[in-house]
Design a protein around this motif. Structure first.
Motif, short mmCIF file in Angstrom:
data_model
loop_
_atom_site.label_atom_id
_atom_site.label_comp_id
_atom_site.label_asym_id
_atom_site.label_seq_id
_atom_site.Cartn_x
_atom_site.Cartn_y
_atom_site.Cartn_z
N ALA A 99 39.74 27.02 39.04
CA ALA A 99 39.17 28.49 38.61
C ALA A 99 39.08 29.23 39.74
O ALA A 99 39.15 30.49 39.65
CB ALA A 99 37.89 28.50 38.05
N ASN A 100 38.96 28.70 41.06
CA ASN A 100 39.02 29.56 42.16
C ASN A 100 40.31 30.17 42.70
O ASN A 100 40.11 31.17 43.29
CB ASN A 100 38.18 29.12 43.43
N ILE A 101 41.25 29.35 42.72
CA ILE A 101 42.52 29.60 43.16
C ILE A 101 43.67 29.82 42.07
O ILE A 101 44.71 29.89 42.21
CB ILE A 101 43.04 28.91 43.97
N ALA A 102 43.10 29.55 40.75
CA ALA A 102 44.07 30.00 39.69
C ALA A 102 42.97 30.43 38.44
O ALA A 102 41.88 30.90 38.82
CB ALA A 102 44.95 28.89 38.98
N HIS A 103 43.41 30.14 37.10
CA HIS A 103 42.66 31.00 36.08
C HIS A 103 41.68 30.02 35.53
O HIS A 103 40.83 30.46 34.71
CB HIS A 103 43.46 31.64 35.23
N GLY A 104 41.60 28.69 35.75
CA GLY A 104 40.41 27.94 35.47
C GLY A 104 40.22 27.57 34.13
O GLY A 104 39.07 27.40 33.83
N ASN A 105 41.37 27.65 33.02
CA ASN A 105 40.80 27.27 31.84
C ASN A 105 41.77 26.35 31.14
O ASN A 105 43.17 26.19 31.56
CB ASN A 105 41.04 28.61 30.82
N ALA A 116 53.56 32.79 35.30
CA ALA A 116 52.12 32.46 34.66
C ALA A 116 51.69 33.82 34.07
O ALA A 116 51.21 33.92 32.75
CB ALA A 116 51.33 31.83 35.25
N GLY A 117 51.99 34.99 34.60
CA GLY A 117 51.66 36.19 34.06
C GLY A 117 50.46 36.88 34.77
O GLY A 117 49.64 37.52 34.01
N PHE A 118 50.52 36.71 35.84
CA PHE A 118 49.24 37.54 36.77
C PHE A 118 49.56 37.60 38.31
O PHE A 118 50.49 36.90 38.71
CB PHE A 118 47.83 36.58 36.40
N LEU A 119 48.75 38.56 38.62
CA LEU A 119 48.93 38.81 40.23
C LEU A 119 47.66 38.06 40.60
O LEU A 119 46.53 38.35 39.99
CB LEU A 119 48.89 40.11 40.56
N TYR A 120 47.57 37.46 41.89
CA TYR A 120 46.33 36.78 42.64
C TYR A 120 46.08 37.32 43.85
O TYR A 120 46.75 36.79 44.96
CB TYR A 120 46.33 35.42 42.18
N PRO A 121 45.08 38.14 43.97
CA PRO A 121 44.72 38.76 45.43
C PRO A 121 43.81 37.65 46.11
O PRO A 121 43.14 36.83 45.18
CB PRO A 121 43.63 39.83 44.85
#
Length: 704
Positions: free
Chosen positions: A409-415, A666-671
């Motif tokens: 969840a801290n480096i991805a979406h965690g679900n 996956a479908g997101f940008l991760y700052p």
């Protein structure tokens, strides 16, 4: 003669109970079951008739006689408060699980929809969704928590305890949907993630180790992409355009043929041709050369092990690589974009499409390079064809659990996966409940659950359960630091209402974060034996004043589902309350605005600061057409801010964004906020010191 005597006692109104002394002492053969069942159920004080035994097994304790000896033992335990402390694995083994095919039948799955992996786990085929398509969904509940501390909050335990309460004790159809744990933390410092005490997924050693091999499949698929990237750069650097083309489209039976994935690349380049012999020299060059800029590669190799020495490595040292070396790194497998794809996909076709869209690098002229460009996307789908099927397990009390996908969840979406949730919601029916868990605190996993997972799934949650503990709030209130393996300071074991109230600021902020999404929140105060009643009541009182729908104490670790019955009742009521679900931001907003909204509304920041690399990526990804993706912040889970040392609810800070990366499949940008390792390291004394196998029994020992 015996039966006649029993009938006489049954009919004698002055006799209220009858015990048949076993074993029956006679020189004649007597049918014991026939004799015990002859006793009138209302006089069967030993509870031996099939009727009383059946009611007992079913849980109808108020409508049957309970055998007096075990009932007396339980009463002695209650009166003395004595409890033998067992390890989680001992508790797990004390329960004989249902055969998984029986559980599958009980929840409404057909035999051809279930693929057995032994007696305690199975995969569920996606055809179940199609069959249940017209079935209305059940109620959707997400469990989250306050900002984590080393003292633990018990989100996983609460998730399972709540499911056991709703199912075994409140008679609802119910399903738990949880993530598969990484073996890195299992052998590192955290241990397992099956829940704990009398609220866990069983068998816990199966849950915490290989399960059905999904994480290994992701490792293989991820590293195939990594190998393809470096091999392609190497071959392009050592061959002419013509030689490269001839090897990419080899002669077979005297002529060359494009594979389907190569036809897709031609279409992407605007070359509407299918005969290799008709390509011009310029088209051959454009087709054959990806021209990857090595400095732009964002795809890393992965391993499901904590290994700090793989955080920065040099590859290509062998003489056979002809001097092609570059600096690279390993991530932990659950940080792979393929894991996020698995968690967010809605079908096999959708997964195939997402795997093909994954961007691994940028060409020297600024174009995104995808796995489809590399020609590897079809092979990835093959490697993931079984991993896409959710894994079925069960709780200690026999409730069904889907264990599927495990992004951090801290480096991805965690679900956990959308597919597992969707199948479970159909299986429980409109009056049932599906309880899923979002990783880490509400500012991390819950925010991504709403803004990413719910956005792609189309599902709308009914209730948020927010888990807190007395001792974690004391740490947020300024309590002393703790050291693993050392006794807790007295601040955590003695009543300290002032410290609890100071630390409540974190819970208040997380309740506020939940309310941004318009969903009722129930606070679950996970009680420990050192908590006092005054401390527990104070948290419940403050939580309700802060806007929680309800706040209740729970003892599910010690008491299983029975310890979460009040929580279950509160969740049932909250699920009927009005809900006005909404996303935090519109994805069409500029990238910087979306980051700022999360930082200010969820974290409490005053402003954000984009460092030069992050500014460059905003421009690049917007130009490449990825600016309308949701945001998945990669930030420490140990604070609402970017500084892990700042507990409570810090304010007045500027959130630094050092880089932004794209998980397009996956479908997101991760700052990336601050510095954060994407593969954990091992502590001085890892968990593996205590883990072993008993050769005679084959049992795993030392897992917790």
């Amino acid at each position: 003669e015996v039966l006649q005597s029993i009938r006489e006692v049954n009919e004698n109104s002055s006799v209220h109970g009858l015990i048949v002394q076993l074993p029956l002492d006679s020189i004649h053969r007597i049918d014991t079951e026939k004799v015990t069942n002859a006793v009138a159920p209302e006089k069967d004080v030993d509870g031996l008739t099939s009727i009383n035994a059946g009611k007992l097994a079913r849980g109808d304790l108020g409508d049957c006689f309970i055998p007096c000896t075990p009932n007396g033992c339980m009463e002695l335990i209650r009166q003395t408060g004595w409890r033998h402390v067992l390890y989680d694995i001992d508790i797990s083994r004390s329960c004989v699980p249902k055969c998984i095919d029986r559980l599958a039948r009980e929840i409404g799955l057909l035999s051809n929809e279930v693929e057995l992996y032994g007696k305690t786990k199975a995969k569920v085929h996606l055809e179940a969704i199609d069959r249940l398509r017209i079935q209305p969904d059940g109620k959707y509940v997400v469990v989250t928590g306050i900002t984590p501390t080393p003292l633990g909050e018990g989100k996983s335990t609460t998730t399972i305890g709540l499911v056991q309460a709703l199912g075994a004790h409140l008679n609802n159809n119910v399903f738990a949907c949880v993530r598969q744990p990484s073996q890195g933390p299992t052998f590192g410092i955290k241990g397992g993630a099956a829940g704990g005490g009398y609220s866990q997924v069983i068998p816990m050693e199966e849950f915490n180790l290989h399960l059905t091999g999904d994480i290994h499949a992701i490792t293989a698929a991820n590293n195939l992409v990594a190998a393809a990237i470096d091999a392609r750069i190497f071959h392009e650097a050592t061959q002419s355009d013509k030689a490269l083309f001839n090897r990419l489209v080899p002669l077979s039976g005297g002529h060359r043929t494009f594979s389907p994935v190569q036809i897709n690349r031609l279409k992407k380049l605007g070359i509407e041709k299918s005969d290799p012999s008709t390509l011009t020299e310029e088209e051959i060059t454009r087709f054959a050369r990806l021209d990857i800029d090595p400095e732009s590669i964002t795809w890393q190799r992965v391993l499901d092990t904590n290994d700090r020495f793989l955080r920065k490595i040099t590859i290509g040292q062998s003489p056979t690589e002809k001097g092609y070396t570059r600096t690279a790194q390993f991530d932990i497998t659950v940080a792979s974009e393929i894991m996020a794809v698995l968690a967010l996909t809605s079908s096999l076709e959708d997964m195939k499409h997402r795997l093909a869209k994954m961007v691994v690098a940028t060409s020297r002229n600024g174009e995104p390079v995808t796995t489809e460009d590399l020609g590897v996307c079809g092979a990835l789908t093959v490697l993931m064809r079984d991993a896409i099927k959710p894994n079925l397990m069960q709780t200690l009390e026999g409730n069904p659990v889907f264990v599927h996908a495990g992004p951090f969840a801290n480096i991805a979406h965690g679900n956990s996966s959308i597919l597992a949730d969707k199948i479970a919601l159909k299986l429980v029916g409109p009056e049932g409940f599906v309880v899923t868990e979002a990783g880490f605190g509400a500012d991390i996993g819950m925010e991504k659950f709403f803004n990413i997972k719910c956005r792609y799934s189309g599902l709308r949650p009914h209730v948020v359960v927010l888990v807190a503990t007395v001792r974690a709030l004391k740490m947020h209130g300024g309590g002393p630091s703790v050291t693993a393996g050392m006794p807790l300071p007295k601040e955590y074991t003695e009543e300290n209402l002032e410290l609890v109230e100071k630390g409540f600021c974190n819970l208040r902020k997380q309740v506020e974060n939940t309310k941004h999404f318009g969903v009722p929140v129930v606070v679950a105060v996970n009680a420990f034996k050192t908590d006092t009643e005054a401390e527990l009541q104070l948290i419940c009182k403050l939580a309700k004043e802060a806007g929680a729908f309800d706040a209740v104490q729970c003892t599910h670790w010690a008491d299983g589902g029975a310890g979460a019955v009040e929580l279950g009742k509160a969740v049932q009521k909250a699920a009927e309350a009005p809900s006005n679900f909404r996303f935090l931001y519109d994805t069409e907003l500029p990238v910087v605005d979306k980051i700022r909204i999360i930082a200010q509304k969820i974290y409490g920041a005053d402003e954000i600061e984009l460092l030069p690399e992050a500014q460059h990526k905003v421009h690049l990804y917007t130009k490449q057409g990825f600016g309308n993706l949701p945001i998945c912040m990669a930030k420490t889970h140990l604070s609402l801010s970017h500084d892990a040392e700042k507990k409570g609810a810090p304010t007045g800070f500027v959130l630094p964004v050092r880089d932004i990366r794209a998980s397009v499949g996956a479908g997101f940008l991760y700052p990336l906020v601050g510095t954060m390792p994407t593969i954990p390291g091992l502590p001085t004394r890892p968990c593996f010191y205590d883990i072993d196998l008993e050769p005679e029994t084959g049992e795993v020992i030392g897992l917790f």
